[in-house]
Write a protein that holds these residues in place. Sequence first.
Motif, PDB file in Angstrom:
ATOM      1  N   TRP A   2      -4.652  14.932   2.009  1.00  0.00           N
ATOM      2  CA  TRP A   2      -5.684  14.887   0.983  1.00  0.00           C
ATOM      3  C   TRP A   2      -6.276  13.499   0.803  1.00  0.00           C
ATOM      4  O   TRP A   2      -7.415  13.371   0.360  1.00  0.00           O
ATOM      5  N   CYS A   3      -5.481  12.466   1.125  1.00  0.00           N
ATOM      6  CA  CYS A   3      -5.997  11.095   0.985  1.00  0.00           C
ATOM      7  C   CYS A   3      -5.408  10.218   2.090  1.00  0.00           C
ATOM      8  O   CYS A   3      -4.644   9.292   1.825  1.00  0.00           O
ATOM      9  N   CYS A   4      -5.791  10.522   3.319  1.00  0.00           N
ATOM     10  CA  CYS A   4      -5.248   9.814   4.481  1.00  0.00           C
ATOM     11  C   CYS A   4      -5.476   8.296   4.422  1.00  0.00           C
ATOM     12  O   CYS A   4      -4.555   7.541   4.732  1.00  0.00           O
ATOM     13  N   PRO A   5      -6.662   7.816   4.018  1.00  0.00           N
ATOM     14  CA  PRO A   5      -6.834   6.359   3.969  1.00  0.00           C
ATOM     15  C   PRO A   5      -5.835   5.669   3.030  1.00  0.00           C
ATOM     16  O   PRO A   5      -5.282   4.625   3.373  1.00  0.00           O
ATOM     17  N   CYS A   6      -5.583   6.270   1.871  1.00  0.00           N
ATOM     18  CA  CYS A   6      -4.612   5.684   0.934  1.00  0.00           C
ATOM     19  C   CYS A   6      -3.206   5.710   1.518  1.00  0.00           C
ATOM     20  O   CYS A   6      -2.469   4.721   1.464  1.00  0.00           O
TER      21      CYS A   6
END
Length: 128
Positions: free
Chosen positions: A41-45
């Motif tokens: 859901w939030c790969c960059p984070c």
Amino acid sequence: MNLSVRTQPRPLGAFSDDVAEWSSGICDCCNDTRECCFAFWCCPCFACITSKALGQCLCLPLLDICGACTCPITMSMRVSVRHRYGIRGSLCTDCVCSVFCQSCVWCQISREMKSRELPAVLGDIISR
């Protein structure tokens, strides 16, 4: 005078005598549901947090945005973890995994770091 090579060079890393395997496969993301959801859901984070845990710059994975077809930072981090732990593999495999399933690569790196983590205190060693 015979100067033949009798042994091949060994890989650098923590396990240079034994060539290790990944502790989990690239598709074993669901082994840790919490991390799996966070990575998808939030790969960059998730990538930034994992990069920081590897001792790299927190924002380094954000440079993957600059790669047109590839994810150069994801691939280089996977290679780095492979070399750090003496894991068998190839640059080709690292590239394919990084391009086609970036989230899975970051989950695998995170799981590998957790499985290879050394106990912090003597009590942890004795209790095992």
